[in-house]
Design an enzyme around this catalytic site. Structure first.
Site, PDB file in Angstrom:
ATOM      1  N   PRO A   1      13.730  -9.271  14.031  1.00  0.00           N
ATOM      2  CA  PRO A   1      14.929  -9.132  12.988  1.00  0.00           C
ATOM      3  C   PRO A   1      14.829  -9.261  11.538  1.00  0.00           C
ATOM      4  O   PRO A   1      15.121  -8.354  10.601  1.00  0.00           O
ATOM      5  CB  PRO A   1      16.324  -9.549  13.416  1.00  0.00           C
ATOM      6  CG  PRO A   1      16.051  -9.826  14.915  1.00  0.00           C
ATOM      7  CD  PRO A   1      14.665 -10.264  14.800  1.00  0.00           C
TER       8      PRO A   1
ATOM      9  N   GLY B   1       0.953  -1.170  -0.053  1.00  0.00           N
ATOM     10  CA  GLY B   1       0.174   0.035  -0.050  1.00  0.00           C
ATOM     11  C   GLY B   1       0.800   1.330   0.122  1.00  0.00           C
ATOM     12  O   GLY B   1       0.601   2.195  -0.724  1.00  0.00           O
TER      13      GLY B   1
ATOM     14  N   THR C   1      11.876  -9.678   9.681  1.00  0.00           N
ATOM     15  CA  THR C   1      10.718  -8.427   8.959  1.00  0.00           C
ATOM     16  C   THR C   1      11.372  -7.340   9.176  1.00  0.00           C
ATOM     17  O   THR C   1      11.040  -6.414   8.551  1.00  0.00           O
ATOM     18  CB  THR C   1       9.376  -9.035   9.427  1.00  0.00           C
ATOM     19  OG1 THR C   1       9.602  -8.964  11.080  1.00  0.00           O
ATOM     20  CG2 THR C   1       8.978 -10.352   9.322  1.00  0.00           C
TER      21      THR C   1
ATOM     22  N   GLY D   1       1.831  -6.524   3.977  1.00  0.00           N
ATOM     23  CA  GLY D   1       3.183  -7.339   3.585  1.00  0.00           C
ATOM     24  C   GLY D   1       4.051  -6.794   4.476  1.00  0.00           C
ATOM     25  O   GLY D   1       5.521  -7.053   4.193  1.00  0.00           O
ATOM     26  N   THR D   2       3.979  -6.231   5.718  1.00  0.00           N
ATOM     27  CA  THR D   2       5.097  -5.763   6.469  1.00  0.00           C
ATOM     28  C   THR D   2       5.624  -7.007   7.505  1.00  0.00           C
ATOM     29  O   THR D   2       6.654  -6.791   7.937  1.00  0.00           O
ATOM     30  CB  THR D   2       4.554  -4.708   7.391  1.00  0.00           C
ATOM     31  OG1 THR D   2       3.271  -5.382   7.996  1.00  0.00           O
ATOM     32  CG2 THR D   2       3.937  -3.463   6.575  1.00  0.00           C
TER      33      THR D   2
ATOM     34  N   GLU E   1       8.570   3.375   8.242  1.00  0.00           N
ATOM     35  CA  GLU E   1       8.720   4.596   7.342  1.00  0.00           C
ATOM     36  C   GLU E   1      10.018   5.171   7.593  1.00  0.00           C
ATOM     37  O   GLU E   1      10.522   5.849   6.397  1.00  0.00           O
ATOM     38  CB  GLU E   1       7.706   5.621   7.531  1.00  0.00           C
ATOM     39  CG  GLU E   1       6.282   5.354   6.826  1.00  0.00           C
ATOM     40  CD  GLU E   1       5.140   5.874   7.372  1.00  0.00           C
ATOM     41  OE1 GLU E   1       4.474   6.553   7.076  1.00  0.00           O
ATOM     42  OE2 GLU E   1       4.806   5.509   8.847  1.00  0.00           O
TER      43      GLU E   1
ATOM     44  N   ARG F   1      13.136  -1.210  20.644  1.00  0.00           N
ATOM     45  CA  ARG F   1      13.242  -2.971  20.491  1.00  0.00           C
ATOM     46  C   ARG F   1      12.831  -3.235  19.214  1.00  0.00           C
ATOM     47  O   ARG F   1      11.766  -2.703  18.451  1.00  0.00           O
ATOM     48  CB  ARG F   1      12.550  -3.466  21.508  1.00  0.00           C
ATOM     49  CG  ARG F   1      13.051  -5.066  21.775  1.00  0.00           C
ATOM     50  CD  ARG F   1      12.016  -5.938  22.486  1.00  0.00           C
ATOM     51  NE  ARG F   1      11.742  -5.392  23.869  1.00  0.00           N
ATOM     52  CZ  ARG F   1      12.879  -5.743  24.976  1.00  0.00           C
ATOM     53  NH1 ARG F   1      13.701  -6.643  24.552  1.00  0.00           N
ATOM     54  NH2 ARG F   1      12.311  -5.232  26.088  1.00  0.00           N
TER      55      ARG F   1
HETATM   56 MO1  MOS Z   1       1.747   5.073   5.462  1.00  0.00          MO
HETATM   57  S1  MOS Z   1       2.220   6.577   4.215  1.00  0.00           S
HETATM   58  O1  MOS Z   1       1.461   6.132   7.010  1.00  0.00           O
HETATM   59  O2  MOS Z   1       0.253   4.477   5.260  1.00  0.00           O
END
Ligand code: MOS
Length: 696
Positions: free
Chosen positions: A590, A239, A592, A468-469, A662, A586
């Site tokens: 590691p 996304g 992901t 997907g994170t 981010e 923390r």
């Molecule tokens: Mo992310 S740009 O805060 O969905």
């Protein structure tokens, strides 16, 4: 101080629990779900940038056969709330940008729908429009606030007097282009209306970053209680912010399903359609003025931003907000101005604000380093503030200096080497550094449910989404430690509004916000049912407020080090090496986490070298596909290293973690730009760093 979990599973490097399903193609994405009696939608988009639709002729479209409906502003289901100009799909004849929805074809199969959409004849009354950002426009205005709720302008001390007295100054304008999130899975929705308990119900399978936010946004548009809208998103192909708030395509799917004879409608966007309907990052023009003493200590920092916004719906990105706390500068001024245009609606894209803002500030810092003769790493260390300059609060942790020091060491940073002094064959070689920061965002109101199952197992339920994170993996680890059981004993359910309320997968806030709710539910189970709860015992937990977020300034930090090679003849830039070090509390997993940080770095590198959506004077986005909007691929990426400090932020949440989705992108483009300057002696102040700008 937040009561910390005892950690056993947290911190363990674990592969994704859904990896096998994804790589074997058995993880269903929204469009892939089988629904009985499906029909297929295809959108018709406006071919003018501003005006009115005067006529729509669907004769040829219907002549295809298999076309069930052509939905236009004349016959579309009326929405109960048209206050959101982006989401008021087909509610009037107005056209606000090129590529806006003017009709939806519903047909028996996707090929028929697409061909019929091509055959719909739309006639317009075209009006003059503006689509190109002009930072000198007399029409610029100050928004009431910038995303999500920051002050538009700040002014501390006397920045003009400080600049006048400064031993060294920088005064330059930096530009970043429109960028597109470009997730692998385009936006798509499957919408069905049915009756449930005697009431209408809207059922959506959606590619979204938040099932509950989609429910909350769509319910009032259709005059429904939130409970009458169910949204499922078991798997999402990325996304990057573009699926953070529902866009017009989701509303279009729900409207289309009002015109399909009670059958479900599958409505995908083409890649090209995602460019005008899925949101984008605003372009920016940023003037940065810095004033420093002879040692490079900042006395003045002035960051002015101009962005575009759509006349259809305002979005004001918080470009200069990180500048308010990045360095110690007694006199500071920041401002944001918008130029309202007849363009598609801008929205979130990975680190909205920090990503483009850090390009300007961190290149300006590099220019200050050159002006003062202070090493760029040392300059940043020298200007590290002991407390948050903006709020005055103590930092929960501020380990930027440690990131800079460790990064310099790992990278092999060289001090005192003048620009354009290293060469390997035809390649000019340079090094660059930039800092990164990202706030701990906490989204309130999350809830989770825990149920004791037989055999010492637990069901854990929360309506969060894994885009997907790795959220599905790490929430299981958090639940295991919260319950004091092995991770294999946790059966986690996510991605459905039938599960307890959860906020959007955005703002790097998911782990903090959802994880805190899971911990609360686990603690409630222990409090209410003891250490060995009976099978079937259930407890709910609500994410508690964290008073530390009011008393401390809680941010992640990082430092990027880049080696750039620039072809001395063509100006082509290659980045063979990037080493970044982060301080993000923390690290829960590691494996992901590294993937998230590397992904952010790659996206920053891609912004540095490639990404630019053109909006031309006609209001078109001529490079609206992944052939012409190039996103960095394997061949563009050299050796990347993401490292982090071994630390725990006990003020952040029970896991001691901060967000990592981010921060990897923040400052990355600046580090590349600074390295290309070091290689060439040519200062480029606009992204992307294409060969034409670097000269031969
Ligand atoms: Mo992310 S740009 O805060 O969905």
């Amino acid at each position: 101080m937040t009561q910390q979990l005892d950690t056993t599973e947290i911190g363990a490097a674990r592969g994704r629990v859904d990896a096998r399903a994804k790589v074997t193609g058995t993880a269903p994405y929204a469009y892939e779900h089988h629904v009985d009696q499906a029909t297929y939608g295809h959108l018709v988009l406006s071919s003018i940038a501003r005006g009115r639709v005067t006529a729509i002729d669907a004769t040829e479209a219907f002549a295809q056969g298999g076309v069930h409906a052509v939905v236009t502003h004349e016959n579309a289901h009326r929405l109960a709330d048209v206050s959101d100009g982006e989401l008021a799909v087909l509610q009037s004849d107005r056209v606000g940008f090129r590529g806006q929805i003017v009709a939806i074809v519903v047909a028996e199969d996707p090929e028929t729908a697409r061909e019929a959409a091509r055959l719909v004849q739309v006639t317009y009354d075209e009006e003059p429009h503006e689509s190109v950002l002009d930072a000198d426009s007399p029409d610029l205005y100050a928004p009431d606030q910038v995303n999500p709720a920051f002050e538009t302008d700040t002014d501390e001390g006397d920045v003009e007097a400080a600049l006048a007295e400064a031993a060294f100054t920088v005064d330059a304008v930096y530009e970043t282009p429109v960028q597109h999130n470009s997730p692998m899975e385009p936006h798509q929705t499957v919408a069905t209306w049915d009756h449930h308990d005697g009431r209408d119900r809207l059922v959506l399978l959606d590619s979204t970053q938040g099932v509950h936010p989609v429910r909350q946004t769509l319910a009032p548009l259709f005059a429904l209680d939130p409970q009458q809208v169910t949204v499922e998103a078991p798997f999402v192909g990325g996304g990057f912010g573009s699926k953070g708030m529902p866009h017009a395509n989701v509303v279009a799917a729900a409207i289309a399903a009002k015109h399909s004879g009670g059958r479900p409608v599958k409505l995908p966007l083409t890649r090209q359609q995602t460019f005008t309907l899925g949101g984008h990052r605003t372009p920016t023009v940023q003037r940065v003025r810095l004033g420093a003493d002879a040692d490079g200590r900042l006395d003045a920092t002035w960051h002015e931003v101009v962005e575009h916004t759509s006349r259809v719906k305002e979005f004001a990105e918080q470009t200069a907000v990180a500048t308010r706390l990045m360095y110690d500068s007694p006199n500071r001024r920041t401002s944001h101005r918008l130029h309202a245009l007849d363009v598609p609606v801008a929205s979130w894209m990975r680190a909205p604000g920090e990503a483009p803002g850090s390009f300007a500030l961190e290149v300006a810092m590099d220019e200050l380093a050159v002006a003062t003769g202070v090493d760029p790493v040392e300059l940043r260390v020298r200007n590290d503030p002991a407390s948050d300059p903006e709020s005055g609060h103590p930092w929960s942790q501020r380990h930027l200096v440690e990131c800079l020091r460790e990064g310099a060491e790992r990278f092999g940073w060289q001090t005192g080497v003048p620009p354009r002094s290293r060469r390997e064959g035809r390649w000019l070689v340079g090094q660059g550094v930039a800092s990164a920061t990202y706030p701990l965002n906490v989204m309130p109101g999350n809830e989770a449910e825990v149920e004791a199952l037989d055999g010492g197992r637990y069901a854990v339920r929360i309506g969060a989404v894994d885009i997907g994170t790795g959220a599905r993996t790490i929430l299981g680890q958090i639940a295991a430690d919260a319950l004091g059981c092995p991770v294999g004993a946790v059966e986690l359910s996510i991605g459905d509004t039938s599960l307890p309320f959860a906020t959007v997968a955005g703002g790097s806030a998911g782990t903090t916000s959802w994880g805190s709710a899971i911990v609360a539910a686990a603690r409630a189970l222990r409090d209410e049912h003891g250490a060995s709860p009976a099978v079937g015992a259930v407890a709910r937990g609500v994410q508690p407020e964290n008073p530390d977020t009011e008393q401390y300034s809680i941010h992640s930090f990082g430092a990027h080090f880049v080696e750039a090679h620039v072809d001395a003849h063509t100006g082509e830039v290659r980045v063979p090496r990037m080493v970044s070090v982060f301080s993000a509390g923390r690290i829960i997993n590691p494996t992901t986490a590294r993937s998230q940080l590397l992904g952010g770095m790659v996206m920053g590198l891609s912004a540095a070298l490639h990404e630019e959506t053109v909006i031309d004077p006609s209001g078109r986005m001529p490079n609206h596909d992944l052939a012409q909007y190039h996103v960095a691929s394997h061949a563009d990426i050299g050796h990347l290293e993401a490292h982090w400090l071994d630390e725990v932020d006990e003020h952040a949440n029970p896991m001691g973690s901060k967000g990592i989705g981010e921060i990897g992108i923040v400052g990355a483009a600046a580090a590349v730009a600074n390295a290309t300057f070091d290689a060439t002696g040519v200062r480029v102040r606009s992204l992307p760093l294409t060969a034409d700008k670097l000269g031969g």
